[in-house]
Design a protein around this motif. Structure first.
Motif, PDB file in Angstrom:
ATOM      1  N   ARG A   1      30.015 109.337  57.757  1.00 48.78           N
ATOM      2  CA  ARG A   1      30.827 110.314  57.014  1.00 48.78           C
ATOM      3  C   ARG A   1      31.352 111.256  57.735  1.00 48.78           C
ATOM      4  O   ARG A   1      32.738 111.429  57.431  1.00 48.78           O
ATOM      5  N   HIS A   2      30.924 111.651  58.610  1.00 50.96           N
ATOM      6  CA  HIS A   2      31.469 112.816  59.713  1.00 50.96           C
ATOM      7  C   HIS A   2      32.667 112.453  60.400  1.00 50.96           C
ATOM      8  O   HIS A   2      33.675 112.779  60.543  1.00 50.96           O
TER       9      HIS A   2
ATOM     10  N   ASN B   1      45.093 104.507  54.522  1.00 51.78           N
ATOM     11  CA  ASN B   1      44.564 104.378  53.375  1.00 51.78           C
ATOM     12  C   ASN B   1      43.033 103.616  53.216  1.00 51.78           C
ATOM     13  O   ASN B   1      42.159 103.982  52.477  1.00 51.78           O
ATOM     14  N   THR B   2      42.888 102.997  54.309  1.00 48.22           N
ATOM     15  CA  THR B   2      41.376 102.373  54.351  1.00 48.22           C
ATOM     16  C   THR B   2      40.404 103.515  54.697  1.00 48.22           C
ATOM     17  O   THR B   2      39.295 103.471  54.025  1.00 48.22           O
ATOM     18  N   PHE B   3      40.440 104.661  55.207  1.00 49.86           N
ATOM     19  CA  PHE B   3      39.427 105.639  55.679  1.00 49.86           C
ATOM     20  C   PHE B   3      39.414 106.478  54.313  1.00 49.86           C
ATOM     21  O   PHE B   3      38.259 106.995  53.972  1.00 49.86           O
TER      22      PHE B   3
ATOM     23  N   LYS C   1      33.052  98.901  54.001  1.00 48.28           N
ATOM     24  CA  LYS C   1      33.386  98.587  52.636  1.00 48.28           C
ATOM     25  C   LYS C   1      32.514  97.650  51.633  1.00 48.28           C
ATOM     26  O   LYS C   1      32.360  98.146  50.636  1.00 48.28           O
ATOM     27  N   LEU C   2      32.219  96.526  52.330  1.00 50.64           N
ATOM     28  CA  LEU C   2      31.606  95.817  51.744  1.00 50.64           C
ATOM     29  C   LEU C   2      30.015  96.007  51.589  1.00 50.64           C
ATOM     30  O   LEU C   2      29.703  96.183  50.339  1.00 50.64           O
TER      31      LEU C   2
ATOM     32  N   GLN D   1      36.045 106.918  52.067  1.00 51.99           N
ATOM     33  CA  GLN D   1      35.575 108.298  51.813  1.00 51.99           C
ATOM     34  C   GLN D   1      35.163 108.173  50.297  1.00 51.99           C
ATOM     35  O   GLN D   1      34.317 108.857  49.777  1.00 51.99           O
ATOM     36  N   LEU D   2      35.934 107.674  49.346  1.00 53.05           N
ATOM     37  CA  LEU D   2      35.823 107.564  47.921  1.00 53.05           C
ATOM     38  C   LEU D   2      34.549 106.763  47.810  1.00 53.05           C
ATOM     39  O   LEU D   2      33.556 107.201  46.931  1.00 53.05           O
TER      40      LEU D   2
END
Length: 655
Positions: free
Chosen positions: A626-627, A641-643, A582-583, A647-648
């Motif tokens: 991504r896969h 929610n992290t996944f 995420k970072l 993805q966003l």
């Protein structure tokens, strides 16, 4: 004179508030008796302090709720989500009023204007927005912070709004002029909480640098600072008469004065992640969050200095003679015209959503109708008499055995018969887990269960069958093992674990030595070559706490180990990898996307070609990630929610 037999601070209750992690919490500061929580389950739940049952659950958010706040009269509540949307609810009508959008990242904090129809919101996108509830839109955006906004407060006269940020600053904005009034910069850590003095031109700010600073608002300068606490200051609140301020950290609640700075009292609360505090008559109510549970605490202010002093002794007030706020709303028939009108800017596209669509998707589910009507409906009744005064929460006795017995009767697990666990007081950090006014029914003492036997009587013995054949075989009784054998069993495997930890420590010392000498790349390459995921996790934890140490070279080295951690069977490895990913995506996605194409051939650009090579390699591994994320995004649990958030961010990389 005998010492008091009741506690001056105690845990009032602890309960599961949401089906997933609780992210935010707010108390009603008018009464101190209502509470609102928001969680990863995308719901907003309302509670009565001291009661474990949810009054009402508000649904409609499409992402986790990360900020909540009551209106000044506790008749409304606003909630902000990870997607940047706000929802405003009317609690008396049990329906949604507005849905407002405009922030580009998580909403972190909210506040209501003291008497105007405005709400302010602070976000991870570093912006502060002012919303007009009636017009359904954002009327101004205040830009200037360089990191997420942690706390917002309107001044008592409604002319200013102050914002506290992760960038270690406090900014005060003039609503009428629509501009920054002052930037206060003396903190050395993130500022977590701010509060205006109820009457004087004074602002207090609590920070992760473990101090509270006091800012004089005529010349806008720091006039005092408390001694450093043992932990970060998470929440601050002034006493209503302005005589002192309460500062809450992980373990302690301290009572401070200023000019000169002094600590009047210190109380060990052990409340953990304290999220909000409110004053209710002679008690301070605090609430904290721990994963899916919420705990509330009570402090008897009559037994805390300086408030518990002899009445004839005046409280030590500031003698600065500074100017006072005039927070009273003008008493005319056209009050709204006399409110300082905030500066406005053109409305942003998409800041107003279709109310009909939102009304269909947003639902207020009243769980306890009787409690709901008692708490949120009294405004509809004709006030022929003064409102009923709420009694303070009764303080439990010191080492109250009856409370311990109640807790034991509610515990889901009971020790087996013959257990050596003592039957004395059973409390959590010396505090009760349930409201002290609750009394569990007394039960007759249970007799020790006899060994299992097969009873055979003429009336219940089946013909031709022996029930003993269907019972587990009786195990021969064995003598209790001695201390030496018990220690031998407990230490089994200790040597192998010690060797494993020693090897891990040796590897970390090697990485640390290289890192300290300035060879960061060599240190990371050595950590990767060790083929030890635990070492990689430790390195990533350090880097996640130091975002400025990341660059394309570091990402190029670690993107493959991060992918391997994502497919690990250990949840802690996956969580650390997600934090690093995420970072990376939030900070470097634009740079990676811009350098996927080869540099223009106008000569030799070695640095540009190297940057292109690294970005292509990073992008290739990100596609593999991504896969992996696509296969996990519907996975239930803590990481769901992290996944979805990752993805966003991955989708943003391709835009």
């Amino acid at each position: 004179m005998t010492a008091p037999t009741t506690k001056r601070a105690w845990k009032l209750q602890e309960f599961v508030a949401h089906g997933a992690n609780v992210n935010c919490l707010a108390l009603g500061h008018k009464t101190g008796r209502v509470m609102v929580t928001g969680g990863d389950d995308r719901k907003v739940n309302l509670w009565t302090v001291g009661k474990p049952n949810c009054i009402m659950s508000l649904s409609g958010h499409t992402s986790p709720v990360e900020a909540v706040r009551f209106g000044n009269a506790e008749e409304m509540v606003v909630a902000g989500s990870m997607s940047g949307a706000l929802k405003l609810w009317d609690l008396e009508q049990a329906k949604i009023i507005r849905t407002l959008t405009g922030h580009k990242a998580n909403i972190r904090c909210l506040d209501f204007h003291p008497y105007g129809d405005f709400v302010a919101s602070g976000s991870l996108d570093t912006n502060v927005k002012l919303w007009d509830i009636r017009r359904k839109g954002c009327i101004f955006t205040y830009k200037g912070h360089s990191n997420g906004v942690n706390c917002l407060r309107f001044s008592p006269d409604g002319r200013w709004v102050a914002s506290a940020s992760e960038d270690m600053t406090v900014k005060i904005w003039d609503l009428a002029a629509g501009k920054l009034l002052v930037d206060l910069k003396q903190h050395s850590g993130a500022v977590n909480s701010i509060e205006f003095h109820p009457s004087e031109y004074l602002l207090a700010s609590g920070s992760s640098d473990r101090s509270i600073r006091f800012w004089e608002l005529e010349k806008f300068q720091c006039v005092d600072c408390t001694d450093y606490d043992n932990n970060a200051i998470r929440s601050v609140v002034f006493h209503p008469d302005g005589a002192c301020i309460f500062g809450g950290s992980t373990e302690l609640l301290k009572v401070y004065g200023w000019e000169p700075s002094r600590c009047f009292d210190s109380v060990n609360m052990s409340w953990g992640k304290v999220a909000d505090m409110a004053i209710a008559q002679t008690q301070l109510i605090g609430a904290s969050i721990n994963q899916t549970t919420v705990s509330t605490f009570v402090l008897d202010l009559t037994r805390v200095a300086p408030l518990g002093q002899v009445p004839s002794t005046p409280l030590p007030l500031s003698s600065s003679g500074r100017k006072n706020f005039t927070p009273d709303r003008p008493s005319t028939t056209s009050t709204k015209q006399q409110i300082p009108k905030p500066a406005e800017e053109p409305e942003e596209p998409g800041s107003i959503l279709d109310d009909a669509t939102e009304d269909n998707s947003s639902v207020a589910d009243v769980k306890d109708l009787k409690e709901y009507e008692e708490v949120f409906k009294p405004n509809h009744k004709l006030a022929l008499s003064p409102p009923r005064k709420m009694d303070p929460f009764p303080a439990p006795k010191e080492d109250d055995v009856s409370v311990a017995n109640q807790m034991k009767s509610l515990a889901p697990f009971q020790p087996a018969v013959g257990s050596t666990k003592p039957s004395g007081s059973e409390t959590y950090r010396g505090e009760s887990r349930i409201p002290p006014q609750y009394r569990a029914p007394s039960l007759p003492p249970q007799q020790p269960a006899a060994p299992h036997q097969s009873y055979q009587t003429p009336s219940n013995k089946p013909a031709g069958l022996d029930p003993a054949d269907f019972m587990p075989p009786q195990q021969p009784s064995t003598m209790a093992i001695g201390d030496y054998d018990a220690l031998g069993q407990m230490s089994k495997g200790h040597n192998s674990m010690s060797a494993l930890l020693a090897a891990r420590n040796k590897n970390l010392q090697i990485v640390r030595a290289m890192w300290s000498s300035g060879n960061v790349r060599t240190a990371l390459e050595s950590a990767i070559q060790m083929q030890d995921n635990s070492v990689i996790v430790d390195v990533l934890n350090v880097l996640n706490d130091k975002p400025l140490d990341w660059n394309l070279d570091v990402i190029d080295l670690l993107i493959l180990p991060i992918y391997k951690l994502l497919i690990s069977r250990y949840e802690v490895h996956v969580m650390v990898a997600c934090s690093s990913l995420k970072l990376i995506l939030k900070t470097y996605s634009t740079l990676i996307r811009q350098n996927l194409a080869p540099p223009a051939r106008l000569g030799v650009d070695i640095s540009g070609e190297e940057r292109h090579r690294r970005c292509v390699n990073i992008y290739k591994h990100i596609q593999d990630i991504r896969h992996c994320i696509d296969s996990k995004k519907y996975q239930r649990g803590k990481l769901e929610n992290t996944f979805r958030e990752i993805q966003l961010l991955l989708n943003h990389l391709d835009t």
